[in-house]
Design a protein around this motif. Structure first.
Motif, PDB file in Angstrom:
ATOM      1  N   ASP A  75      14.864-141.862  23.552  1.00 16.97           N
ATOM      2  CA  ASP A  75      13.508-142.120  23.067  1.00 16.97           C
ATOM      3  C   ASP A  75      13.070-141.147  21.980  1.00 16.97           C
ATOM      4  O   ASP A  75      11.869-140.971  21.753  1.00 16.97           O
ATOM      5  N   MET A  76      14.011-140.496  21.324  1.00 21.76           N
ATOM      6  CA  MET A  76      13.722-139.594  20.222  1.00 21.76           C
ATOM      7  C   MET A  76      14.573-140.000  19.017  1.00 21.76           C
ATOM      8  O   MET A  76      15.578-140.698  19.148  1.00 21.76           O
ATOM      9  N   GLN A  77      14.184-139.521  17.835  1.00 16.18           N
ATOM     10  CA  GLN A  77      15.047-139.626  16.668  1.00 16.18           C
ATOM     11  C   GLN A  77      15.998-138.433  16.687  1.00 16.18           C
ATOM     12  O   GLN A  77      15.553-137.288  16.673  1.00 16.18           O
ATOM     13  N   ASN A  78      17.292-138.699  16.733  1.00 13.68           N
ATOM     14  CA  ASN A  78      18.299-137.641  16.854  1.00 13.68           C
ATOM     15  C   ASN A  78      19.208-137.642  15.629  1.00 13.68           C
ATOM     16  O   ASN A  78      19.615-138.701  15.146  1.00 13.68           O
ATOM     17  N   TYR A  79      19.544-136.434  15.163  1.00 18.87           N
ATOM     18  CA  TYR A  79      20.381-136.300  13.978  1.00 18.87           C
ATOM     19  C   TYR A  79      21.456-135.236  14.208  1.00 18.87           C
ATOM     20  O   TYR A  79      21.299-134.321  15.025  1.00 18.87           O
ATOM     21  N   ALA A  80      22.518-135.360  13.442  1.00 18.98           N
ATOM     22  CA  ALA A  80      23.472-134.268  13.264  1.00 18.98           C
ATOM     23  C   ALA A  80      23.460-133.914  11.786  1.00 18.98           C
ATOM     24  O   ALA A  80      23.576-134.792  10.924  1.00 18.98           O
ATOM     25  N   VAL A  81      23.269-132.631  11.488  1.00 19.37           N
ATOM     26  CA  VAL A  81      23.313-132.142  10.118  1.00 19.37           C
ATOM     27  C   VAL A  81      24.612-131.368   9.946  1.00 19.37           C
ATOM     28  O   VAL A  81      24.905-130.451  10.721  1.00 19.37           O
ATOM     29  N   ILE A  82      25.396-131.746   8.945  1.00 17.00           N
ATOM     30  CA  ILE A  82      26.734-131.199   8.742  1.00 17.00           C
ATOM     31  C   ILE A  82      26.780-130.439   7.424  1.00 17.00           C
ATOM     32  O   ILE A  82      26.293-130.922   6.406  1.00 17.00           O
ATOM     33  N   PRO A 112      21.485-142.386  21.543  1.00 22.97           N
ATOM     34  CA  PRO A 112      22.142-142.657  22.835  1.00 22.97           C
ATOM     35  C   PRO A 112      22.698-144.075  22.888  1.00 22.97           C
ATOM     36  O   PRO A 112      22.164-145.006  22.275  1.00 22.97           O
ATOM     37  N   ARG A 113      23.798-144.220  23.625  1.00 24.14           N
ATOM     38  CA  ARG A 113      24.427-145.518  23.828  1.00 24.14           C
ATOM     39  C   ARG A 113      24.615-145.749  25.326  1.00 24.14           C
ATOM     40  O   ARG A 113      24.523-144.816  26.117  1.00 24.14           O
ATOM     41  N   ALA A 114      24.909-146.962  25.686  1.00 23.17           N
ATOM     42  CA  ALA A 114      25.182-147.268  27.088  1.00 23.17           C
ATOM     43  C   ALA A 114      26.421-146.509  27.536  1.00 23.17           C
ATOM     44  O   ALA A 114      27.402-146.397  26.807  1.00 23.17           O
ATOM     45  N   THR A 115      26.378-145.971  28.751  1.00 26.68           N
ATOM     46  CA  THR A 115      27.478-145.168  29.270  1.00 26.68           C
ATOM     47  C   THR A 115      27.834-145.598  30.690  1.00 26.68           C
ATOM     48  O   THR A 115      27.017-146.206  31.384  1.00 26.68           O
ATOM     49  N   ILE A 120      25.676-139.403  30.343  1.00 25.89           N
ATOM     50  CA  ILE A 120      24.894-139.655  29.145  1.00 25.89           C
ATOM     51  C   ILE A 120      25.844-139.628  27.960  1.00 25.89           C
ATOM     52  O   ILE A 120      26.924-139.034  28.007  1.00 25.89           O
ATOM     53  N   SER A 121      25.455-140.297  26.893  1.00 28.57           N
ATOM     54  CA  SER A 121      26.377-140.454  25.771  1.00 28.57           C
ATOM     55  C   SER A 121      26.437-139.189  24.927  1.00 28.57           C
ATOM     56  O   SER A 121      25.460-138.453  24.785  1.00 28.57           O
ATOM     57  N   THR A 122      27.602-138.927  24.379  1.00 32.75           N
ATOM     58  CA  THR A 122      27.804-137.814  23.465  1.00 32.75           C
ATOM     59  C   THR A 122      28.535-138.314  22.229  1.00 32.75           C
ATOM     60  O   THR A 122      29.189-139.362  22.251  1.00 32.75           O
ATOM     61  N   THR A 123      28.434-137.544  21.165  1.00 31.96           N
ATOM     62  CA  THR A 123      29.189-137.819  19.947  1.00 31.96           C
ATOM     63  C   THR A 123      29.965-136.568  19.577  1.00 31.96           C
ATOM     64  O   THR A 123      29.379-135.493  19.436  1.00 31.96           O
ATOM     65  N   ILE A 124      31.272-136.695  19.455  1.00 34.64           N
ATOM     66  CA  ILE A 124      32.103-135.580  19.042  1.00 34.64           C
ATOM     67  C   ILE A 124      32.280-135.642  17.531  1.00 34.64           C
ATOM     68  O   ILE A 124      32.723-136.661  16.990  1.00 34.64           O
ATOM     69  N   ILE A 125      31.922-134.553  16.853  1.00 29.96           N
ATOM     70  CA  ILE A 125      32.050-134.462  15.401  1.00 29.96           C
ATOM     71  C   ILE A 125      33.110-133.414  15.104  1.00 29.96           C
ATOM     72  O   ILE A 125      32.983-132.262  15.529  1.00 29.96           O
ATOM     73  N   TRP A 126      34.153-133.805  14.389  1.00 31.43           N
ATOM     74  CA  TRP A 126      35.284-132.899  14.196  1.00 31.43           C
ATOM     75  C   TRP A 126      35.860-133.059  12.799  1.00 31.43           C
ATOM     76  O   TRP A 126      35.612-134.039  12.105  1.00 31.43           O
ATOM     77  N   HIS A 127      36.609-132.036  12.405  1.00 27.57           N
ATOM     78  CA  HIS A 127      37.247-132.045  11.093  1.00 27.57           C
ATOM     79  C   HIS A 127      38.756-132.001  11.270  1.00 27.57           C
ATOM     80  O   HIS A 127      39.274-131.271  12.109  1.00 27.57           O
ATOM     81  N   GLU A 165      46.485-130.001  23.224  1.00 25.58           N
ATOM     82  CA  GLU A 165      45.584-130.730  24.123  1.00 25.58           C
ATOM     83  C   GLU A 165      44.355-131.170  23.342  1.00 25.58           C
ATOM     84  O   GLU A 165      43.669-130.357  22.733  1.00 25.58           O
ATOM     85  N   ILE A 166      44.094-132.468  23.356  1.00 28.09           N
ATOM     86  CA  ILE A 166      43.055-133.083  22.531  1.00 28.09           C
ATOM     87  C   ILE A 166      41.929-133.609  23.409  1.00 28.09           C
ATOM     88  O   ILE A 166      42.172-134.201  24.462  1.00 28.09           O
ATOM     89  N   LEU A 167      40.686-133.394  22.974  1.00 24.71           N
ATOM     90  CA  LEU A 167      39.524-133.982  23.638  1.00 24.71           C
ATOM     91  C   LEU A 167      39.062-135.182  22.840  1.00 24.71           C
ATOM     92  O   LEU A 167      38.876-135.107  21.630  1.00 24.71           O
ATOM     93  N   GLU A 168      38.856-136.282  23.526  1.00 22.96           N
ATOM     94  CA  GLU A 168      38.390-137.492  22.872  1.00 22.96           C
ATOM     95  C   GLU A 168      37.276-138.095  23.703  1.00 22.96           C
ATOM     96  O   GLU A 168      37.415-138.263  24.913  1.00 22.96           O
ATOM     97  N   SER A 169      36.151-138.421  23.079  1.00 25.20           N
ATOM     98  CA  SER A 169      34.991-138.896  23.834  1.00 25.20           C
ATOM     99  C   SER A 169      35.227-140.306  24.370  1.00 25.20           C
ATOM    100  O   SER A 169      36.014-141.077  23.825  1.00 25.20           O
ATOM    101  N   TRP A 170      34.498-140.637  25.446  1.00 23.85           N
ATOM    102  CA  TRP A 170      34.745-141.883  26.176  1.00 23.85           C
ATOM    103  C   TRP A 170      34.533-143.119  25.330  1.00 23.85           C
ATOM    104  O   TRP A 170      35.174-144.141  25.534  1.00 23.85           O
ATOM    105  N   ASP A 171      33.636-143.061  24.338  1.00 28.92           N
ATOM    106  CA  ASP A 171      33.307-144.252  23.558  1.00 28.92           C
ATOM    107  C   ASP A 171      34.248-144.461  22.392  1.00 28.92           C
ATOM    108  O   ASP A 171      34.064-145.353  21.592  1.00 28.92           O
ATOM    109  N   ASP A 172      35.255-143.591  22.232  1.00 24.48           N
ATOM    110  CA  ASP A 172      36.212-143.766  21.156  1.00 24.48           C
ATOM    111  C   ASP A 172      37.238-144.843  21.478  1.00 24.48           C
ATOM    112  O   ASP A 172      38.052-145.144  20.655  1.00 24.48           O
TER     113      ASP A 172
END
Length: 548
Positions: A318-325, A364-367, A372-379, A541-548
């Motif tokens: 219920d909020m506006q959420n951003y990632a600033v990179i 947020p997305r359905a989980t 609760i939903s997360t977003t992994i940001i990686w390079h 060892e790699i971490l990958e989020s559930w929604d990927d």
């Protein structure tokens, strides 16, 4: 289902020790945390606070225990890349007490990250929580923002009227008895028992500049109800970074939507100052810390030395959420959001620097289940800074995004534990070489993916130093089928045979790889009993989020 953790045959090659398997995680991850909830009086009684934490697990079967002072204890089991929110007992909020025992303690069997959220009616603030083993004994105190109705009256209005009170320091002690000293024009001292909290007013005339402790502590800086407009105030606080004596570079993103009201709070040993922010001068150099200030936000900035490769962002419903990179201008193509390369937003140049920034929406997305939903940001190859920011109609909130890893990722995702590559000490047959590696809890190197081969050979060349011509790798021919296979059971997808190879000689069943660039690291089959050095490795060892 949570696909979560993957073991992949890819070595992390930048800055990799040939022996070490230690994780390269930053201050965000740990197994023990002490958390406090600052007083938030943006709305008075009877509106209760709604405080919560977001916990993200990095590994499967992570047991997390949450001890809410004397009020409640709860233990849950989490899987890798799973995030959960926990609503906290409202009685944990600190109030005005100078010394308090209202500490939330969280322990886990494996590494986690935590984001704290303080929410009361229309006032919301978030903070990245530092685990106890990453805390420090010294912190620099920011200069006090000039806020009409709050700090400008702080020295003449009683602190019993909280919205007319000064800023405060909240000092959270760890597991040992501690002596805290706050230095400035005056000297303030306080002794804390394990798991106690001290609240100390920061008045401008006292010019308090540094917090020093005999044992590690966490320090928060903020105001319980800073005036934002007439008869309207909001909670304002941030978690301070440990003090440093080195000169640091801070790149300030030009993608904040509130630039016209933004200032920078700079702290150095013995001094502090406030500078107006200009998009024309986005680079700040200071031998200390830098905090971005907006009337509704305090945001601790990330120095270039703390840039990392993998972050997790957990949006608030219920909020506006951003990632600033923030990333080097030549490295934008390596940024990934979840599984996919980042696309769809423009990069803004940070003038006078080699860096750019962008802002992306994360909602947020359905989980599954109660997560609760997360977003992994990686390079894929470089380091960057990532901030979590958000707003609603009345509040602005944000914090540095939790760092999962400083280790450069690869094309598959976020590295939790880097792989290791090692050239064996002795030359021996292929079978003996396989045993040599496995005795060291390693494996003969397997290069099933074409994309992994250049990285592996680059590291091999660095370790070899031109001494060896060829080395054993983890491929051989099956005596039953005649097919070549990898010993780790990966499918044979891509090969690099020399011309005329593999040999049709019946004794040539094991595979050698060139160990020098002039041989192009190509492969040939050879008698398994011949003596060559092996190349051993451990998987990344790699971490990958559930929604990927």
């Amino acid at each position: 289902m949570f696909p979560a953790v993957y073991l992949l045959p890819l070595m992390l090659l930048s800055g990799l020790s040939s022996e070490s398997t230690a994780t390269q995680s930053d201050n965000s991850t740990g197994k023990k945390y002490f958390i406090v909830l600052p007083e938030n009086i943006a709305s008075y009684h009877p509106i209760p606070p709604k405080n919560q934490i977001y916990v993200t697990a990095l590994y499967n079967d992570t047991s997390v225990t949450i001890i809410q002072h004397t009020y409640n204890t709860r233990t849950v089991t989490m899987q890798a890349a799973e995030s959960r929110d926990f609503i906290l007992d409202g009685r944990l909020e600190l109030g005005k007490a100078a010394i308090s025992n209202n500490v939330l303690e969280i322990t886990s069997t494996k590494e986690i990250t935590i984001q704290a959220i303080s929410f009361r009616n229309s006032s919301i603030q978030t903070a990245l929580v530092i685990p106890t083993d990453k805390l420090a004994k010294k912190y620099l105190i920011p200069p006090i923002p000039q806020i009409q109705g709050s700090t400008l009256l702080a020295d003449v209005v009683t602190t019993l009227v909280t919205e007319r009170a000064p800023f405060k320091l909240i000092i959270v002690n760890g597991d040992k008895a501690n002596k805290i000293t706050v230095k400035g024009n005056v000297l303030k001292e306080v002794n804390l028992q394990p798991k106690q909290v001290a609240q100390i007013w920061v008045r401008e005339k006292e010019a308090l500049r540094v917090v020093e402790a005999t044992q590690p502590v966490a320090v928060l800086f903020g105001h319980p109800c800073a005036i934002q407009s007439k008869c309207n105030c909001g909670l304002l606080y941030t978690m301070l970074s440990p003090a440093r004596d080195e000169t640091l570079k801070f790149f300030i993103p030009s993608t904040f939507p509130w630039e016209d009201e933004t200032k920078i709070l700079l702290s150095e040993t013995g001094s502090a100052k406030i500078e107006a922010f200009s998009p024309d001068s986005p680079l700040i150099k200071v031998a200390g810390t830098a905090i971005l200030y907006h009337p509704k936000l305090l945001l601790t900035l990330i120095p270039e030395t703390d840039f990392a490769c993998c972050y997790v962002v957990t949006p608030i419903p219920d909020m506006q959420n951003y990632a600033v990179i923030v990333v080097h201008k030549d490295q934008t193509e390596g940024v990934h959001v979840g599984k996919n390369p980042h696309q769809g937003s423009e990069w803004t140049e940070l003038k006078g620097t080699d860096y750019v920034s962008t802002k992306i929406t994360v909602q947020p997305r359905a989980t599954p289940d109660s997560s609760i939903s997360t977003t992994i940001i990686w390079h894929a190859s470089s380091k960057m800074a990532v901030y979590f920011l958000g707003q609603d109609s009345n509040s602005i909130f944000g914090n540095p995004a939790p760092v999962i890893s400083k280790s450069p990722a690869d094309y598959r995702g976020c590295v939790l534990i880097p792989g290791v590559i090692k050239i064996g000490d002795n030359a021996d047959g292929w079978r003996e070489s396989l045993k040599y590696c496995r005795d060291k809890d390693m494996e003969l190197i397997c290069l099933s993916e074409a994309k992994s081969q250049p990285q592996a050979t680059k590291r091999l060349s660095e370790l070899n130093n031109g001494n060896l011509q060829e080395v054993w790798i983890g491929m051989r021919q099956s005596s039953l089928t005649g097919e070549y296979y990898w010993v780790n059971e990966d499918p044979v997808k891509s090969t690099n045979w020399q011309n005329g190879e593999p040999s049709i000689e019946t004794s040539h069943k094991c595979v050698l790889m060139g160990a020098k660039s002039d041989k192009d690291f190509s492969w040939r089959s050879e008698d398994c009993c011949k003596a060559f050095h092996p190349v051993c490795y451990t998987e990344t060892e790699i971490l990958e989020s559930w929604d990927d």
